[in-house]
Write a protein that holds these residues in place. Structure first.
Motif, PDB file in Angstrom:
ATOM      1  N   ALA A  68       0.837  -1.192   0.000  1.00 51.01           N
ATOM      2  CA  ALA A  68       0.000   0.000   0.000  1.00 51.01           C
ATOM      3  C   ALA A  68       0.874   1.245   0.000  1.00 51.01           C
ATOM      4  O   ALA A  68       1.819   1.361   0.792  1.00 51.01           O
ATOM      5  CB  ALA A  68      -0.911  -0.002   1.229  1.00 51.01           C
ATOM      6  N   ALA A  69       0.564   2.156  -0.908  1.00 51.09           N
ATOM      7  CA  ALA A  69       1.274   3.430  -1.005  1.00 51.09           C
ATOM      8  C   ALA A  69       0.274   4.487  -1.435  1.00 51.09           C
ATOM      9  O   ALA A  69      -0.402   4.317  -2.448  1.00 51.09           O
ATOM     10  CB  ALA A  69       2.417   3.336  -2.011  1.00 51.09           C
ATOM     11  N   GLY A  70       0.160   5.549  -0.675  1.00 46.76           N
ATOM     12  CA  GLY A  70      -0.756   6.616  -1.055  1.00 46.76           C
ATOM     13  C   GLY A  70      -0.419   7.178  -2.420  1.00 46.76           C
ATOM     14  O   GLY A  70      -1.293   7.506  -3.207  1.00 46.76           O
ATOM     15  N   ASP A  71       0.862   7.253  -2.721  1.00 47.09           N
ATOM     16  CA  ASP A  71       1.340   7.771  -4.005  1.00 47.09           C
ATOM     17  C   ASP A  71       2.339   6.765  -4.576  1.00 47.09           C
ATOM     18  O   ASP A  71       3.521   6.781  -4.216  1.00 47.09           O
ATOM     19  CB  ASP A  71       1.993   9.140  -3.797  1.00 47.09           C
ATOM     20  CG  ASP A  71       2.506   9.766  -5.088  1.00 47.09           C
ATOM     21  OD1 ASP A  71       2.571   9.072  -6.131  1.00 47.09           O
ATOM     22  OD2 ASP A  71       2.861  10.957  -5.049  1.00 47.09           O
ATOM     23  N   PRO A  72       1.880   5.860  -5.451  1.00 49.91           N
ATOM     24  CA  PRO A  72       2.784   4.848  -5.993  1.00 49.91           C
ATOM     25  C   PRO A  72       4.018   5.421  -6.681  1.00 49.91           C
ATOM     26  O   PRO A  72       5.103   4.847  -6.602  1.00 49.91           O
ATOM     27  CB  PRO A  72       1.913   4.072  -6.983  1.00 49.91           C
ATOM     28  CG  PRO A  72       0.529   4.243  -6.470  1.00 49.91           C
ATOM     29  CD  PRO A  72       0.499   5.640  -5.916  1.00 49.91           C
ATOM     30  N   SER A  73       3.887   6.571  -7.339  1.00 47.92           N
ATOM     31  CA  SER A  73       5.030   7.157  -8.022  1.00 47.92           C
ATOM     32  C   SER A  73       6.094   7.618  -7.021  1.00 47.92           C
ATOM     33  O   SER A  73       7.293   7.369  -7.212  1.00 47.92           O
ATOM     34  CB  SER A  73       4.579   8.337  -8.890  1.00 47.92           C
ATOM     35  OG  SER A  73       5.677   8.860  -9.602  1.00 47.92           O
ATOM     36  N   ALA A  74       5.676   8.276  -5.953  1.00 50.27           N
ATOM     37  CA  ALA A  74       6.622   8.718  -4.925  1.00 50.27           C
ATOM     38  C   ALA A  74       7.263   7.514  -4.230  1.00 50.27           C
ATOM     39  O   ALA A  74       8.467   7.511  -3.950  1.00 50.27           O
ATOM     40  CB  ALA A  74       5.924   9.613  -3.908  1.00 50.27           C
ATOM     41  N   ALA A  75       6.472   6.474  -3.960  1.00 48.89           N
ATOM     42  CA  ALA A  75       7.012   5.260  -3.344  1.00 48.89           C
ATOM     43  C   ALA A  75       8.036   4.611  -4.266  1.00 48.89           C
ATOM     44  O   ALA A  75       9.080   4.131  -3.813  1.00 48.89           O
ATOM     45  CB  ALA A  75       5.885   4.286  -3.021  1.00 48.89           C
ATOM     46  N   ALA A  76       7.745   4.612  -5.567  1.00 49.73           N
ATOM     47  CA  ALA A  76       8.681   4.036  -6.540  1.00 49.73           C
ATOM     48  C   ALA A  76       9.989   4.823  -6.568  1.00 49.73           C
ATOM     49  O   ALA A  76      11.071   4.239  -6.643  1.00 49.73           O
ATOM     50  CB  ALA A  76       8.041   3.997  -7.924  1.00 49.73           C
ATOM     51  N   ASP A  77       9.899   6.143  -6.484  1.00 47.90           N
ATOM     52  CA  ASP A  77      11.113   6.965  -6.451  1.00 47.90           C
ATOM     53  C   ASP A  77      11.972   6.592  -5.246  1.00 47.90           C
ATOM     54  O   ASP A  77      13.189   6.438  -5.358  1.00 47.90           O
ATOM     55  CB  ASP A  77      10.764   8.452  -6.381  1.00 47.90           C
ATOM     56  CG  ASP A  77      10.198   9.010  -7.681  1.00 47.90           C
ATOM     57  OD1 ASP A  77      10.358   8.371  -8.740  1.00 47.90           O
ATOM     58  OD2 ASP A  77       9.582  10.099  -7.616  1.00 47.90           O
ATOM     59  N   GLU A  78      11.336   6.461  -4.087  1.00 45.31           N
ATOM     60  CA  GLU A  78      12.074   6.102  -2.872  1.00 45.31           C
ATOM     61  C   GLU A  78      12.688   4.712  -2.991  1.00 45.31           C
ATOM     62  O   GLU A  78      13.839   4.493  -2.634  1.00 45.31           O
ATOM     63  CB  GLU A  78      11.160   6.180  -1.650  1.00 45.31           C
ATOM     64  CG  GLU A  78      11.901   5.940  -0.358  1.00 45.31           C
ATOM     65  CD  GLU A  78      11.045   6.158   0.872  1.00 45.31           C
ATOM     66  OE1 GLU A  78      11.413   5.616   1.930  1.00 45.31           O
ATOM     67  OE2 GLU A  78      10.015   6.852   0.791  1.00 45.31           O
ATOM     68  N   ALA A  79      11.911   3.753  -3.517  1.00 45.71           N
ATOM     69  CA  ALA A  79      12.428   2.389  -3.683  1.00 45.71           C
ATOM     70  C   ALA A  79      13.603   2.367  -4.659  1.00 45.71           C
ATOM     71  O   ALA A  79      14.557   1.621  -4.457  1.00 45.71           O
ATOM     72  CB  ALA A  79      11.317   1.456  -4.155  1.00 45.71           C
ATOM     73  N   GLN A  80      13.545   3.181  -5.693  1.00 52.68           N
ATOM     74  CA  GLN A  80      14.663   3.253  -6.639  1.00 52.68           C
ATOM     75  C   GLN A  80      15.929   3.734  -5.946  1.00 52.68           C
ATOM     76  O   GLN A  80      17.016   3.261  -6.244  1.00 52.68           O
ATOM     77  CB  GLN A  80      14.324   4.160  -7.815  1.00 52.68           C
ATOM     78  CG  GLN A  80      13.453   3.488  -8.845  1.00 52.68           C
ATOM     79  CD  GLN A  80      13.243   4.353 -10.055  1.00 52.68           C
ATOM     80  OE1 GLN A  80      12.583   5.391  -9.981  1.00 52.68           O
ATOM     81  NE2 GLN A  80      13.808   3.945 -11.171  1.00 52.68           N
ATOM     82  N   SER A  81      15.796   4.653  -5.009  1.00 51.13           N
ATOM     83  CA  SER A  81      16.972   5.138  -4.294  1.00 51.13           C
ATOM     84  C   SER A  81      17.593   4.038  -3.427  1.00 51.13           C
ATOM     85  O   SER A  81      18.761   4.121  -3.056  1.00 51.13           O
ATOM     86  CB  SER A  81      16.618   6.354  -3.433  1.00 51.13           C
ATOM     87  OG  SER A  81      15.896   5.980  -2.280  1.00 51.13           O
ATOM     88  N   LEU A  82      16.809   2.978  -3.136  1.00 51.63           N
ATOM     89  CA  LEU A  82      17.301   1.841  -2.350  1.00 51.63           C
ATOM     90  C   LEU A  82      17.840   0.707  -3.228  1.00 51.63           C
ATOM     91  O   LEU A  82      18.360  -0.271  -2.714  1.00 51.63           O
ATOM     92  CB  LEU A  82      16.175   1.294  -1.471  1.00 51.63           C
ATOM     93  CG  LEU A  82      15.580   2.257  -0.454  1.00 51.63           C
ATOM     94  CD1 LEU A  82      14.339   1.642   0.198  1.00 51.63           C
ATOM     95  CD2 LEU A  82      16.613   2.646   0.583  1.00 51.63           C
ATOM     96  N   GLY A  83      17.661   0.819  -4.559  1.00 50.16           N
ATOM     97  CA  GLY A  83      18.171  -0.211  -5.461  1.00 50.16           C
ATOM     98  C   GLY A  83      17.125  -0.930  -6.281  1.00 50.16           C
ATOM     99  O   GLY A  83      17.446  -1.825  -7.056  1.00 50.16           O
TER     100      GLY A  83
END
Length: 114
Positions: A68-83
């Motif tokens: 669950a993510a209120g904003d999937p795009s923002a969550a994806a950006d954060e996950a990308q920063s983790l690899g």
């Protein structure tokens, strides 16, 4: 008989690295039980474990996690920063939206809203 989910296990090449990725994404502390087995206990969720296997990932997962993510795009950006990496773009309809992602070893998961 009723069973309950004890943990979800991912086959992988580097259990310790994946445990750290998923701990950063979901919360909890990574635990390395052995060089072949690591896990994380995310708050409010079952254990997510990682076991070393000799073969690499070859096809799409048959099971994946929807997060669950209120904003999937923002969550994806954060996950990308983790690899992590995106797989395609955001898919949206009248019920919500989702973004397919791949963890550092290519295991699919989704960020969902709605």
């Amino acid at each position: 008989m009723r069973a309950r989910v004890e943990e979800i296990v991912f086959d992988c090449a580097d259990p310790a690295a994946l445990a750290r990725f998923w701990a950063a994404l979901l919360g909890g502390d990574p635990v390395d039980r052995s060089p072949d087995w690591s896990y994380v206990d995310p708050p409010g969720f079952v254990r997510v474990a990682f076991q070393k296997v000799p073969e690499g990932k070859a096809v799409k997962n048959r099971v994946h996690l929807d997060l669950a993510a209120g904003d999937p795009s923002a969550a994806a950006d954060e996950a990308q920063s983790l690899g992590a990496r995106r797989s395609g773009g955001i898919v949206a309809d009248e019920y919500g939206a989702f973004q397919v992602m791949c963890d550092p070893e290519g295991n699919e998961f989704c960020f969902v809203s709605g």
